[in-house]
Design a protein around this motif. Structure first.
Motif, PDB file in Angstrom:
ATOM      1  N   GLN A  73      -4.631   6.053   2.982  1.00 39.64           N
ATOM      2  CA  GLN A  73      -4.000   4.656   2.648  1.00 39.64           C
ATOM      3  C   GLN A  73      -4.817   3.878   1.552  1.00 39.64           C
ATOM      4  OE1 GLN A  73      -3.379   1.164   5.126  1.00 39.64           O
ATOM      5  NE2 GLN A  73      -1.232   1.624   5.246  1.00 39.64           N
ATOM      6  N   THR A  74      -4.107   3.442   0.406  1.00 37.65           N
ATOM      7  CA  THR A  74      -4.579   2.738  -0.514  1.00 37.65           C
ATOM      8  C   THR A  74      -3.793   1.583  -0.883  1.00 37.65           C
ATOM      9  OG1 THR A  74      -5.846   2.939  -2.677  1.00 37.65           O
ATOM     10  CG2 THR A  74      -4.040   4.238  -2.213  1.00 37.65           C
ATOM     11  N   GLY A  75      -4.352   0.293  -1.154  1.00 36.12           N
ATOM     12  CA  GLY A  75      -3.514  -0.684  -1.713  1.00 36.12           C
ATOM     13  C   GLY A  75      -4.241  -1.993  -1.494  1.00 36.12           C
ATOM     14  N   TYR A  76      -3.637  -2.912  -0.802  1.00 38.02           N
ATOM     15  CA  TYR A  76      -4.122  -4.225  -0.877  1.00 38.02           C
ATOM     16  C   TYR A  76      -3.935  -4.902   0.620  1.00 38.02           C
ATOM     17  CZ  TYR A  76      -3.254  -3.335  -5.655  1.00 38.02           C
ATOM     18  OH  TYR A  76      -3.379  -2.684  -7.056  1.00 38.02           O
ATOM     19  N   ASP A  77      -5.088  -5.653   0.923  1.00 42.06           N
ATOM     20  CA  ASP A  77      -5.104  -5.982   2.202  1.00 42.06           C
ATOM     21  C   ASP A  77      -4.043  -7.304   2.705  1.00 42.06           C
ATOM     22  OD1 ASP A  77      -6.463  -8.361   1.436  1.00 42.06           O
ATOM     23  OD2 ASP A  77      -8.502  -7.657   1.964  1.00 42.06           O
ATOM     24  N   SER A 127      -9.066   1.141   0.683  1.00 43.44           N
ATOM     25  CA  SER A 127      -8.553   2.252   0.816  1.00 43.44           C
ATOM     26  C   SER A 127      -9.232   2.889   2.238  1.00 43.44           C
ATOM     27  CB  SER A 127      -8.826   3.405  -0.158  1.00 43.44           C
ATOM     28  OG  SER A 127      -8.507   3.172  -1.708  1.00 43.44           O
ATOM     29  N   SER A 132       0.873  -1.237  -0.028  1.00 43.34           N
ATOM     30  CA  SER A 132      -0.001  -0.008   0.005  1.00 43.34           C
ATOM     31  C   SER A 132       0.846   1.306   0.003  1.00 43.34           C
ATOM     32  CB  SER A 132      -1.019   0.052   1.226  1.00 43.34           C
ATOM     33  OG  SER A 132       0.012   0.077   2.358  1.00 43.34           O
ATOM     34  N   SER A 133       0.082   2.503  -0.202  1.00 37.85           N
ATOM     35  CA  SER A 133       0.715   3.698  -0.035  1.00 37.85           C
ATOM     36  C   SER A 133       0.006   4.395   0.930  1.00 37.85           C
ATOM     37  CB  SER A 133       1.015   4.506  -1.357  1.00 37.85           C
ATOM     38  OG  SER A 133      -0.060   4.601  -1.699  1.00 37.85           O
ATOM     39  N   THR A 134       0.874   5.297   1.831  1.00 46.74           N
ATOM     40  CA  THR A 134       0.095   6.254   2.709  1.00 46.74           C
ATOM     41  C   THR A 134       0.483   7.481   2.685  1.00 46.74           C
ATOM     42  OG1 THR A 134       0.343   4.498   4.307  1.00 46.74           O
ATOM     43  CG2 THR A 134      -0.253   6.563   5.109  1.00 46.74           C
ATOM     44  N   ALA A 179      -8.370  -4.992  -2.874  1.00 47.35           N
ATOM     45  CA  ALA A 179      -7.939  -3.647  -2.708  1.00 47.35           C
ATOM     46  C   ALA A 179      -8.885  -3.208  -1.489  1.00 47.35           C
ATOM     47  CB  ALA A 179      -8.549  -3.089  -4.277  1.00 47.35           C
TER      48      ALA A 179
END
Length: 304
Positions: A236-240, A249, A137-139, A247
């Motif tokens: 934050q968005t990405g993958y669990d 967020s 993910s990115s924050t 996906a």
């Protein structure tokens, strides 16, 4: 169908039944010009060990659509206060990016019937994509003040889905738009000190916009924002961390005496996702067509 997806679809259906959200879509929802680079095919996503880096110094180049849509005079500062690649497409009479006092970067846009290689006016920054992987993910964190809002909607942060949809709705098609955006609009009222009140709302692509089909967005009230007041945003968005690497967020805004947070478990998962922030679109045809936000203390962290 996997159990995880069944539960998510059931949960989504319940939300619609209760009337908590409503659908919306506009002509710019499917915007392939946002893609800065073409994602590589990921047929076997990896499970990398956890690692966090907050020293992002390399940013993507503008894609051909963004380059064609650039406006003369809509340039970045030599040493910008904010990080990320600038995508500047707004009439420069009231539009563009500038460093201003207090360490802020100022983003101005003007609504217009003009289209910049097919997209509406925008002055945004963006980062390299995050590829699908467990816990990847990115924050993004920053402090912001909104000074002016047009009579339309303006997005201040978004997660743009990229590549093939690998899981969920419209699996196998290519994602062509944002999976999630945070929009701000007027509430048409003021507080006791005469400051305008704005409404922040989440727009989620619950049915994805793809290379083959238009999609549907679900629009939900998030919180109120007061003109001229300082707020902190954490996004934050990405993958669990599930075996499916689905996906999701999360958006949190604190300030003005309260903190509000929301996590969206998306109905589809694409190969990668890109974060964009700043100002995107304003009222096209009205007297009140300008938007301005100031942003500082930007930190972008990449997880995994």
């Amino acid at each position: 169908m996997k159990k995880t997806n069944v539960l998510r679809i059931a949960k989504f259906g319940l939300v619609l039944t209760l009337g908590i959200t409503l659908s919306c879509a506009s002509e710019n929802d499917a915007d392939p010009t946002l893609e800065a680079i073409t994602p590589t095919s990921i047929t076997n996503p990896t499970n990398r060990s956890a690692r966090t880096s907050c020293n992002e110094t390399r940013f993507p180049n503008l894609g051909p659509g963004a380059t064609r849509g650039q406006v003369s005079g809509c340039n970045d500062a030599n040493s910008p206060n904010n990080i990320g690649r600038l995508d500047c497409r707004s009439p420069h009479t009231f539009g563009g990016y500038a460093n201003v006092g207090g360490g802020f970067g100022r983003y101005r846009i003007t609504g217009s019937t003009q289209r910049f290689d097919g997209t509406r006016t925008r002055v945004e920054r963006f980062f390299n994509r995050v590829d699908r992987s467990r816990n990847a993910s990115s924050t993004l964190n920053y402090n912001f003040i909104i000074d002016e809002v047009s009579s339309g909607l303006t997005c201040i942060v978004q997660a743009h889905a990229e590549g093939e949809i690998l899981e969920g709705e419209r699996e196998g098609q290519d994602a062509r738009s944002a999976v999630f955006l945070l929009y701000v609009r007027k509430a048409n009222r003021r507080d006791s000190r005469g400051r305008e009140i704005y409404i922040a709302e989440t727009h989620e692509s619950t049915t994805p916009f793809t290379n083959l089909n238009r999609g549907v967005r679900t629009r939900t009230f998030f919180r109120n924002i007061t003109q001229g007041v300082s707020y902190n945003l954490a996004y934050q968005t990405g993958y669990d961390n599930s075996s499916d690497m689905l996906a999701e967020s999360t958006i949190t805004i604190s300030g003005g005496g309260s903190t509000q947070s929301k996590t969206l478990e998306h109905t589809y998962t694409s190969e990668s996702v890109t974060t964009r922030y700043g100002a995107y679109e304003a009222c096209d045809v009205c007297d009140d067509d300008q938007f301005q936000i100031r942003i500082r203390n930007v930190q972008f962290c990449r997880n995994n």
